[in-house]
Design an enzyme around this catalytic site. Structure first.
Site, PDB file in Angstrom:
ATOM      1  N   LYS A 292     -11.672  -0.388  -2.194  1.00  0.00           N
ATOM      2  CA  LYS A 292     -12.773  -0.456  -2.904  1.00  0.00           C
ATOM      3  C   LYS A 292     -13.601   0.697  -2.536  1.00  0.00           C
ATOM      4  O   LYS A 292     -14.428   1.015  -3.362  1.00  0.00           O
ATOM      5  CB  LYS A 292     -13.437  -1.698  -2.559  1.00  0.00           C
ATOM      6  CG  LYS A 292     -13.932  -2.369  -1.077  1.00  0.00           C
ATOM      7  CD  LYS A 292     -14.799  -3.437  -1.245  1.00  0.00           C
ATOM      8  CE  LYS A 292     -14.226  -4.523  -0.246  1.00  0.00           C
ATOM      9  NZ  LYS A 292     -14.743  -4.338   1.103  1.00  0.00           N
TER      10      LYS A 292
ATOM     11  N   LYS B  45      -3.326   2.016   0.501  1.00  0.00           N
ATOM     12  CA  LYS B  45      -3.685   1.261  -0.162  1.00  0.00           C
ATOM     13  C   LYS B  45      -4.722   1.285  -1.135  1.00  0.00           C
ATOM     14  O   LYS B  45      -5.561   2.119  -1.070  1.00  0.00           O
ATOM     15  CB  LYS B  45      -3.936  -0.178   0.851  1.00  0.00           C
ATOM     16  CG  LYS B  45      -5.229  -0.204   1.504  1.00  0.00           C
ATOM     17  CD  LYS B  45      -5.629  -1.400   2.269  1.00  0.00           C
ATOM     18  CE  LYS B  45      -7.038  -1.699   2.481  1.00  0.00           C
ATOM     19  NZ  LYS B  45      -7.397  -2.684   2.864  1.00  0.00           N
TER      20      LYS B  45
ATOM     21  N   LYS C 246     -12.312   5.130  10.930  1.00  0.00           N
ATOM     22  CA  LYS C 246     -13.705   5.298  10.148  1.00  0.00           C
ATOM     23  C   LYS C 246     -14.549   6.305  10.909  1.00  0.00           C
ATOM     24  O   LYS C 246     -15.284   7.052  10.304  1.00  0.00           O
ATOM     25  CB  LYS C 246     -14.400   3.779  10.371  1.00  0.00           C
ATOM     26  CG  LYS C 246     -13.722   2.902   9.603  1.00  0.00           C
ATOM     27  CD  LYS C 246     -15.065   1.758   9.035  1.00  0.00           C
ATOM     28  CE  LYS C 246     -14.308   0.983   8.148  1.00  0.00           C
ATOM     29  NZ  LYS C 246     -15.071  -0.197   7.397  1.00  0.00           N
TER      30      LYS C 246
HETATM   31  P1  AMP Z   1     -11.679  -5.481   2.241  1.00  0.00           P
HETATM   32  O1  AMP Z   1     -11.479  -4.896   0.820  1.00  0.00           O
HETATM   33  O2  AMP Z   1     -10.886  -4.424   3.135  1.00  0.00           O
HETATM   34  O3  AMP Z   1     -13.002  -6.053   2.579  1.00  0.00           O
HETATM   35  O4  AMP Z   1     -10.660  -6.636   2.284  1.00  0.00           O
HETATM   36  C1  AMP Z   1     -11.107  -8.088   1.815  1.00  0.00           C
HETATM   37  C2  AMP Z   1      -9.637  -8.706   1.902  1.00  0.00           C
HETATM   38  O5  AMP Z   1      -9.115  -7.996   0.636  1.00  0.00           O
HETATM   39  C3  AMP Z   1      -8.817  -8.820   3.074  1.00  0.00           C
HETATM   40  O6  AMP Z   1      -8.197  -9.877   3.177  1.00  0.00           O
HETATM   41  C4  AMP Z   1      -7.736  -7.360   2.602  1.00  0.00           C
HETATM   42  O7  AMP Z   1      -6.365  -7.853   3.416  1.00  0.00           O
HETATM   43  C5  AMP Z   1      -7.541  -7.754   1.173  1.00  0.00           C
HETATM   44  N1  AMP Z   1      -7.181  -6.462   0.608  1.00  0.00           N
HETATM   45  C6  AMP Z   1      -8.124  -5.421   0.389  1.00  0.00           C
HETATM   46  N2  AMP Z   1      -7.343  -4.563  -0.201  1.00  0.00           N
HETATM   47  C7  AMP Z   1      -6.209  -4.823  -0.518  1.00  0.00           C
HETATM   48  C8  AMP Z   1      -5.083  -4.506  -1.206  1.00  0.00           C
HETATM   49  N3  AMP Z   1      -4.996  -3.107  -1.658  1.00  0.00           N
HETATM   50  N4  AMP Z   1      -3.802  -4.982  -1.204  1.00  0.00           N
HETATM   51  C9  AMP Z   1      -4.009  -6.648  -0.952  1.00  0.00           C
HETATM   52  N5  AMP Z   1      -4.798  -7.011  -0.126  1.00  0.00           N
HETATM   53  C10 AMP Z   1      -6.153  -6.308  -0.019  1.00  0.00           C
END
Ligand code: AMP
Ligand code: TRP
Length: 342
Positions: free
Chosen positions: A209, A206, A124
């Protein structure tokens, strides 16, 4: 803490689980497959806490109006996706002041050197070179506070968060060694299927968001037409046969999404599409994604229009969360030697 002594931290005989997502972008199909859907499956077996992680989201700049709207939207999407606020405790991190309070304490028990090793901080810092703030650096300590406040045995997270759970364990163990049993030492809980949905246009990374290229990402609230368009334009690979192989990361990703939503084995999906073109897979996958997520969009529209209901649920759930968190915080204050208020 030995596993057997953990039993006193069970609630109604169940282990505690906590997870959450930061409202720093809209929820994606990756969040649904890798997190929220899995959370729903845990609600009967565990005592679950799920947060809208708003305190963490401000380690990168957020527009206040967008943050407020998005945070409420996240909350409604959690409910719409099937998390029952009677069975789970679903709340905003900022509504439970113990998170910030314990984070300060734990900051004083976390070596600077440990934080410099965190890969998310390094990543980051490269991404936001003009805003490398202290919060970004101590982010994992706040996360440790989140987890330790609820005596969590398990923390469902993606691979990328494993290092933060390791740090949480180190902090808990060190504190327990110094002051006697205080914290439950948590384990990461990483889903086996759908652990990593990849970006549609760049399947080497990956689906995220906060990806600036929106064509990489299917958002949970995207309309069916948009979902179809994004999936149709997903990068596939040279060649024409639908195979599950590392050499075809685009097709592999589409097959994995298909498999985790349909709960069919990859092999049988590959067989089904034998002799067919990439386009067929994309069209069928788009219908599947729409079908498996439509109830969320419908329920979301109903919930987001009912602000009174949402506010009463968030208040009641935050109170439940605070009751647990405040108890842990008092235990910590006592161990450290702070004078009780009354
Ligand atoms: P975040 O979007 O980084 O806040 O992640 C929130 C939750 O969603 C976490 O448990 C991540 O592991 C899961 N997550 C986020 N992006 C992915 C993705 N592309 N594939 C699978 N799990 C995801
Ligand atoms: N850091 C997590 C992520 O980016 C979000 C998070 C904050 C979290 N506090 C948590 C996840 C506590 C699990 C438990 O995905």
């Amino acid at each position: 803490m030995a596993q057997e002594t953990n039993s006193k931290y069970l609630i109604n005989g169940k282990q505690n689980i906590l997870s959450g997502s930061a409202p720093s972008g809209d929820l994606t199909l990756g969040n649904f497959i890798g997190a929220i859907r899995q959370w729903g499956n845990l609600q009967n077996e565990y005592n679950c806490y799920y947060m809208v992680v708003d305190l963490h989201s401000i380690t990168t700049r957020q527009d206040p109006k967008v943050l407020r709207e998005r945070s409420i939207s996240f909350f409604a999407q959690y409910l719409a996706a099937g998390l029952d606020p009677k069975k789970n405790t679903i709340f905003f991190q900022s509504h439970v002041s113990a998170h910030s309070e314990l984070a300060w304490i734990l900051n004083c028990f976390t070596p600077y050197g440990d934080l410099t090793r965190m890969t998310q901080f390094k990543d980051k810092s490269v991404k936001h070179p003009k805003n490398i703030n202290a919060g970004l650096f101590t982010y994992p300590v706040l996360m440790a506070a989140d987890i330790l406040l609820y005596d969590c045995h398990l923390v469902p997270v993606g691979e990328d968060q494993k290092q933060h759970i390791e740090l949480t364990r180190d902090i808990a163990l060190r504190f327990n060694n110094e002051f006697g049993e205080t914290f439950v030492v948590p384990e990461p809980f990483i889903p086996k299927v759908g652990g990593r949905v990849m970006a549609l246009q760049e399947p080497s990374r990956k689906m995220d968001k906060s990806d600036p290229n929106q064509n990489n990402t299917v958002f949970l609230l995207d309309e069916p037409k948009v979902i179809e368009k994004k999936l149709k334009s997903a990068t596939t690979d040279s060649g024409t046969t639908i195979e599950y192989t590392e050499e075809k990361p685009g097709v592999k990703n589409l097959l994995e999404i298909y498999s985790s939503l349909s709960e069919e084995k990859i092999d049988s999906i590959v067989q089904k599409f034998e002799g067919k073109m990439y386009g067929h897979l994309k069209v069928d996958l788009a219908s599947l994604v729409v079908e498996k997520t439509q109830h969320i969009r419908d329920e979301y529209k109903r919930l987001i229009a009912d602000k009174n209901f949402l506010h009463s649920v968030m208040k009641e759930n935050a109170e439940r969360a605070s009751a647990h968190a405040d108890k842990t915080l008092s235990r910590v204050y006592d161990k450290i030697g702070f004078v009780p208020k009354a």
